[in-house]
Design a protein around this motif. Structure first.
Motif, PDB file in Angstrom:
ATOM      1  N   ILE A  93      14.680 -16.741  -6.764  1.00  0.00           N
ATOM      2  CA  ILE A  93      15.240 -15.385  -6.558  1.00  0.00           C
ATOM      3  C   ILE A  93      16.374 -15.056  -6.544  1.00  0.00           C
ATOM      4  CG2 ILE A  93      13.164 -15.099  -4.809  1.00  0.00           C
ATOM      5  CD1 ILE A  93      15.028 -15.328  -2.429  1.00  0.00           C
ATOM      6  N   ASP A  94      16.821 -13.742  -6.716  1.00  0.00           N
ATOM      7  CA  ASP A  94      18.320 -13.157  -6.907  1.00  0.00           C
ATOM      8  C   ASP A  94      18.106 -12.289  -5.802  1.00  0.00           C
ATOM      9  OD1 ASP A  94      20.615 -11.983  -7.124  1.00  0.00           O
ATOM     10  OD2 ASP A  94      20.274 -11.274  -9.292  1.00  0.00           O
ATOM     11  N   VAL A  95      18.913 -12.539  -4.693  1.00  0.00           N
ATOM     12  CA  VAL A  95      18.592 -11.410  -3.623  1.00  0.00           C
ATOM     13  C   VAL A  95      19.471 -10.357  -3.844  1.00  0.00           C
ATOM     14  CG1 VAL A  95      18.371 -13.018  -1.669  1.00  0.00           C
ATOM     15  CG2 VAL A  95      20.847 -12.536  -2.452  1.00  0.00           C
ATOM     16  N   THR A  96      20.149 -10.444  -4.951  1.00  0.00           N
ATOM     17  CA  THR A  96      20.892  -9.004  -5.311  1.00  0.00           C
ATOM     18  C   THR A  96      20.252  -7.832  -5.905  1.00  0.00           C
ATOM     19  OG1 THR A  96      21.938  -9.759  -7.348  1.00  0.00           O
ATOM     20  CG2 THR A  96      23.297  -9.891  -5.346  1.00  0.00           C
ATOM     21  N   SER A  97      18.785  -8.443  -6.291  1.00  0.00           N
ATOM     22  CA  SER A  97      17.896  -7.593  -7.073  1.00  0.00           C
ATOM     23  C   SER A  97      17.178  -7.045  -5.874  1.00  0.00           C
ATOM     24  CB  SER A  97      17.173  -8.335  -7.946  1.00  0.00           C
ATOM     25  OG  SER A  97      16.017  -9.295  -7.407  1.00  0.00           O
ATOM     26  N   TYR A  98      17.196  -7.112  -4.529  1.00  0.00           N
ATOM     27  CA  TYR A  98      15.985  -6.657  -3.693  1.00  0.00           C
ATOM     28  C   TYR A  98      16.947  -5.576  -2.806  1.00  0.00           C
ATOM     29  CZ  TYR A  98      13.058 -10.408  -4.651  1.00  0.00           C
ATOM     30  OH  TYR A  98      12.259 -11.462  -5.353  1.00  0.00           O
ATOM     31  N   ASP A  99      16.179  -4.567  -2.548  1.00  0.00           N
ATOM     32  CA  ASP A  99      16.442  -3.528  -1.785  1.00  0.00           C
ATOM     33  C   ASP A  99      16.411  -3.710  -0.145  1.00  0.00           C
ATOM     34  OD1 ASP A  99      16.732  -1.754  -4.093  1.00  0.00           O
ATOM     35  OD2 ASP A  99      14.492  -1.825  -4.093  1.00  0.00           O
ATOM     36  N   ALA A 100      15.573  -4.636   0.242  1.00  0.00           N
ATOM     37  CA  ALA A 100      15.368  -4.915   1.624  1.00  0.00           C
ATOM     38  C   ALA A 100      14.786  -6.218   1.980  1.00  0.00           C
ATOM     39  CB  ALA A 100      14.450  -3.870   2.259  1.00  0.00           C
ATOM     40  N   ALA A 103       0.838  -1.285   0.046  1.00  0.00           N
ATOM     41  CA  ALA A 103       0.159  -0.163  -0.093  1.00  0.00           C
ATOM     42  C   ALA A 103       0.860   1.347   0.113  1.00  0.00           C
ATOM     43  CB  ALA A 103      -1.049   0.054   1.071  1.00  0.00           C
ATOM     44  N   MET A 104       2.152   1.236   0.516  1.00  0.00           N
ATOM     45  CA  MET A 104       3.101   2.387   0.457  1.00  0.00           C
ATOM     46  C   MET A 104       3.660   2.293  -0.756  1.00  0.00           C
ATOM     47  SD  MET A 104       4.910   1.759   4.151  1.00  0.00           S
ATOM     48  CE  MET A 104       4.014   1.108   5.688  1.00  0.00           C
ATOM     49  N   GLY A 105       3.501   1.619  -1.856  1.00  0.00           N
ATOM     50  CA  GLY A 105       4.000   1.499  -3.082  1.00  0.00           C
ATOM     51  C   GLY A 105       5.204   0.720  -3.175  1.00  0.00           C
ATOM     52  N   HIS A 106       5.543  -0.279  -2.318  1.00  0.00           N
ATOM     53  CA  HIS A 106       6.795  -1.019  -2.463  1.00  0.00           C
ATOM     54  C   HIS A 106       6.197  -2.256  -3.056  1.00  0.00           C
ATOM     55  CE1 HIS A 106       9.018   1.729   0.305  1.00  0.00           C
ATOM     56  NE2 HIS A 106       7.999   1.515   1.334  1.00  0.00           N
ATOM     57  N   GLU A 107       7.348  -2.983  -3.720  1.00  0.00           N
ATOM     58  CA  GLU A 107       7.013  -4.271  -4.220  1.00  0.00           C
ATOM     59  C   GLU A 107       7.516  -5.352  -3.315  1.00  0.00           C
ATOM     60  OE1 GLU A 107       8.802  -7.037  -7.860  1.00  0.00           O
ATOM     61  OE2 GLU A 107       8.899  -4.970  -8.167  1.00  0.00           O
ATOM     62  N   VAL A 108       6.790  -6.370  -2.894  1.00  0.00           N
ATOM     63  CA  VAL A 108       6.821  -7.058  -2.066  1.00  0.00           C
ATOM     64  C   VAL A 108       6.897  -8.710  -2.644  1.00  0.00           C
ATOM     65  CG1 VAL A 108       6.549  -8.189   0.278  1.00  0.00           C
ATOM     66  CG2 VAL A 108       6.060  -5.801  -0.033  1.00  0.00           C
ATOM     67  N   ASP A 109       7.952  -9.530  -2.600  1.00  0.00           N
ATOM     68  CA  ASP A 109       7.763 -10.937  -3.036  1.00  0.00           C
ATOM     69  C   ASP A 109       8.187 -11.936  -1.672  1.00  0.00           C
ATOM     70  OD1 ASP A 109       7.873 -10.173  -5.480  1.00  0.00           O
ATOM     71  OD2 ASP A 109       9.880 -10.495  -5.868  1.00  0.00           O
ATOM     72  N   ALA A 110       7.011 -12.543  -1.499  1.00  0.00           N
ATOM     73  CA  ALA A 110       6.848 -13.516  -0.628  1.00  0.00           C
ATOM     74  C   ALA A 110       7.332 -14.707  -1.063  1.00  0.00           C
ATOM     75  CB  ALA A 110       5.398 -13.340   0.196  1.00  0.00           C
ATOM     76  N   HIS A 160      23.401 -11.642   3.094  1.00  0.00           N
ATOM     77  CA  HIS A 160      23.657 -10.852   1.741  1.00  0.00           C
ATOM     78  C   HIS A 160      23.072  -9.479   2.398  1.00  0.00           C
ATOM     79  CE1 HIS A 160      23.120  -8.680  -1.946  1.00  0.00           C
ATOM     80  NE2 HIS A 160      22.138  -8.412  -1.615  1.00  0.00           N
ATOM     81  N   PHE A 161      21.936  -9.368   2.954  1.00  0.00           N
ATOM     82  CA  PHE A 161      21.178  -7.897   3.410  1.00  0.00           C
ATOM     83  C   PHE A 161      22.206  -7.388   4.274  1.00  0.00           C
ATOM     84  CE2 PHE A 161      17.843 -10.009   1.270  1.00  0.00           C
ATOM     85  CZ  PHE A 161      17.456  -9.300   0.385  1.00  0.00           C
ATOM     86  N   PHE A 162      22.757  -7.897   5.190  1.00  0.00           N
ATOM     87  CA  PHE A 162      23.769  -7.405   6.216  1.00  0.00           C
ATOM     88  C   PHE A 162      25.077  -7.001   5.615  1.00  0.00           C
ATOM     89  CE2 PHE A 162      20.432  -9.172   9.072  1.00  0.00           C
ATOM     90  CZ  PHE A 162      20.381  -8.039   9.883  1.00  0.00           C
TER      91      PHE A 162
END
Length: 186
Positions: free
Chosen positions: A74-81, A26-33, A105-107
């Motif tokens: 999934i390719d985690v490098t393509s995610y922002d968070a 709803a905030m405009g983010h794309e979320v992949d579960a 990877h995120f850390f």
């Protein structure tokens, strides 16, 4: 807006999965579960944890939640968070080396991470909490401290930000946690 990865699984806490999934969208983010060994369109069972005056939460059946992406693709490098919900899923997801590598990877890249409730079990297993402040469900305090983190004993509706990490004890903290996580995403 940000592209957010949500790593989830069977018997995740319903509110901690569904509310942020929808709110971030709803905030405009794309979320992949995603969930290991499952693909887009598969469902996971959820559980509702409630606080009814007992020594711990009670558990009731929740909704079935449809995943919208394939874990294997999934390719985690393509995610922002990264967003990690709680419930019982983290106790077995932490046994999956690929899940732990994704979290690292995120850390390693200092991308925003949010974890709620028992989601801290994934952070401790990934070894990313050393010298970090972390809130979680109180039963996770020994694990946070054993992993070198500083357990933050805060109100159940509060959240803590430490660098790129936002944590909170349980779903009543959604407003505080999502506000702080969204600030990191901006």
């Amino acid at each position: 807006m940000a592209k957010v990865l949500m790593i989830t699984g069977d018997f995740v806490e319903d509110y901690e999965n569904m509310v942020p999934f929808q709110a971030l969208q709803a905030m405009g983010h794309e979320v992949d579960a995603v969930c290991p060994d499952k693909k887009a369109g598969d469902t996971i069972a959820t559980a509702i944890h409630d606080f009814e005056g007992d020594q711990t939460y009670t558990e009731k059946p929740g909704h079935n939640f449809a995943l919208n992406a394939d874990f294997a693709a999934i390719d985690v490098t393509s995610y922002d968070a990264l967003y990690i919900p709680g419930g019982r899923a983290p106790e077995y997801l932490r046994l999956n080396p690929e899940v732990l590598n994704h979290i690292k990877h995120f850390f390693n890249t200092n991308k925003p991470v949010a974890a709620i409730c028992h989601g801290a079990q994934l952070l401790t297993a990934a070894g990313v909490l050393e010298n970090r402040k972390c809130s979680a469900y109180p039963a996770c305090q020994p694990e946070v401290e054993s992993a070198g983190g500083e357990y933050m004993n805060i109100d159940i509706d509060g959240a803590v930000t430490d660098g790129n990490l936002v944590t909170s004890p349980a779903w009543p903290a959604h407003p505080a946690m999502l506000k702080q996580f969204n600030a990191l995403l901006s």
